[in-house]
Design an enzyme around this catalytic site. Sequence first.
Site, PDB file in Angstrom:
ATOM      1  N   CYS A  53      -0.239  -5.593  -3.147  1.00  0.00           N
ATOM      2  CA  CYS A  53      -1.229  -5.101  -4.108  1.00  0.00           C
ATOM      3  C   CYS A  53      -0.833  -5.545  -5.523  1.00  0.00           C
ATOM      4  CB  CYS A  53      -1.322  -3.569  -4.038  1.00  0.00           C
ATOM      5  SG  CYS A  53       0.063  -2.722  -4.833  1.00  0.00           S
ATOM      6  N   CYS A  74       2.489  -4.190  -6.878  1.00  0.00           N
ATOM      7  CA  CYS A  74       3.651  -4.832  -6.257  1.00  0.00           C
ATOM      8  C   CYS A  74       3.833  -6.252  -6.775  1.00  0.00           C
ATOM      9  CB  CYS A  74       3.526  -4.809  -4.738  1.00  0.00           C
ATOM     10  SG  CYS A  74       3.732  -3.151  -4.055  1.00  0.00           S
ATOM     11  N   CYS A 113       4.123   1.742  -2.099  1.00  0.00           N
ATOM     12  CA  CYS A 113       4.036   0.653  -1.117  1.00  0.00           C
ATOM     13  C   CYS A 113       5.420   0.263  -0.588  1.00  0.00           C
ATOM     14  CB  CYS A 113       3.438  -0.587  -1.759  1.00  0.00           C
ATOM     15  SG  CYS A 113       1.739  -0.397  -2.276  1.00  0.00           S
ATOM     16  N   GLU A 129       6.612  -2.768  -0.296  1.00  0.00           N
ATOM     17  CA  GLU A 129       7.248  -3.843  -1.083  1.00  0.00           C
ATOM     18  C   GLU A 129       8.056  -3.264  -2.242  1.00  0.00           C
ATOM     19  OE1 GLU A 129       4.132  -3.637  -0.030  1.00  0.00           O
ATOM     20  OE2 GLU A 129       3.167  -5.602   0.145  1.00  0.00           O
ATOM     21  N   GLU A 165       3.586   7.692   1.850  1.00  0.00           N
ATOM     22  CA  GLU A 165       2.374   8.266   1.248  1.00  0.00           C
ATOM     23  C   GLU A 165       2.598   9.716   0.838  1.00  0.00           C
ATOM     24  OE1 GLU A 165      -0.810   7.408   4.032  1.00  0.00           O
ATOM     25  OE2 GLU A 165      -0.808   5.292   3.427  1.00  0.00           O
ATOM     26  N   ASN A 199       6.003   1.876   3.298  1.00  0.00           N
ATOM     27  CA  ASN A 199       5.184   2.704   2.428  1.00  0.00           C
ATOM     28  C   ASN A 199       5.462   4.173   2.734  1.00  0.00           C
ATOM     29  OD1 ASN A 199       3.854   2.229   4.911  1.00  0.00           O
ATOM     30  ND2 ASN A 199       1.841   2.646   4.043  1.00  0.00           N
TER      31      ASN A 199
HETATM   32  N1  THU Z   1       0.346  -0.699   1.239  1.00  0.00           N
HETATM   33  C1  THU Z   1       1.598  -1.234   1.203  1.00  0.00           C
HETATM   34  O1  THU Z   1       2.602  -0.543   1.448  1.00  0.00           O
HETATM   35  N2  THU Z   1       1.714  -2.557   0.928  1.00  0.00           N
HETATM   36  C2  THU Z   1       0.674  -3.407   0.770  1.00  0.00           C
HETATM   37  O2  THU Z   1       0.888  -4.598   0.579  1.00  0.00           O
HETATM   38  C3  THU Z   1      -0.702  -2.906   0.817  1.00  0.00           C
HETATM   39  C4  THU Z   1      -0.856  -1.447   0.938  1.00  0.00           C
HETATM   40  C5  THU Z   1       0.204   0.713   1.624  1.00  0.00           C
HETATM   41  C6  THU Z   1      -0.256   1.655   0.553  1.00  0.00           C
HETATM   42  C7  THU Z   1      -0.866   2.768   1.392  1.00  0.00           C
HETATM   43  O3  THU Z   1       0.171   3.622   1.829  1.00  0.00           O
HETATM   44  C8  THU Z   1      -1.417   2.044   2.602  1.00  0.00           C
HETATM   45  O4  THU Z   1      -0.757   0.802   2.664  1.00  0.00           O
HETATM   46  C9  THU Z   1      -2.928   1.820   2.562  1.00  0.00           C
HETATM   47  O5  THU Z   1      -3.302   1.203   1.371  1.00  0.00           O
END
Ligand code: THU
Length: 165
Positions: free
Chosen positions: A113, A116, A74, A76, A65, A63
């Site tokens: 999520c 994804c 994310c 994935e 941000e 991920n």
């Molecule tokens: N996130 C992911 O990268 N993958 C997931 O399956 C769930 C959430 C990330 C998004 C954000 O940067 C952090 O986790 C918190 O939600």
Amino acid sequence: MIKTLNIPFTYKELDSPEELNPDDRELLFSAREVALKAYAPYSGFMVGAAVRLSSGKIILGTNVENAAFPSGICAERNALSNASSNHPEDKPVAMAVAAMTNAGLSANTVSPCGNCRQVIAEEEFRNGANIRIILSGRNKIQIIDKGGDLLPLQFNSDNLKFSPH
Ligand code: THU
């Protein structure tokens, strides 16, 4: 007449990575390792995804941000985009996901999520091949044989086809 329909969903649960086949174990450890490279200063939740291509190659993503929160992405989707951009002819067959905080690996499995799930489903649809999803927490691993099963009644390109009546 109102009918009630049922969409069955089954998945596997394992206690330890040792119970995975060697390829999936390698994929899971790759996801755990790459999670350390996540850029997650806002949530502190570092996610790693490792995609296995049919050639055997492993493609990674974390991920990433952003101060403008919705601009973050994310792990994935980063891994799948990386795979599609760099290896368009090599279809994804499996993806492992792992998450950690400063306290270490997440206790519970982390499940993709909704955004994804939609992207996983598109990849399966596009390639005509299932993507096995391997989710991991500290003491539990879940395997979903077809990622699209995480998104029942999904929207896909068939829905875009115009059919007069
Ligand atoms: N996130 C992911 O990268 N993958 C997931 O399956 C769930 C959430 C990330 C998004 C954000 O940067 C952090 O986790 C918190 O939600």
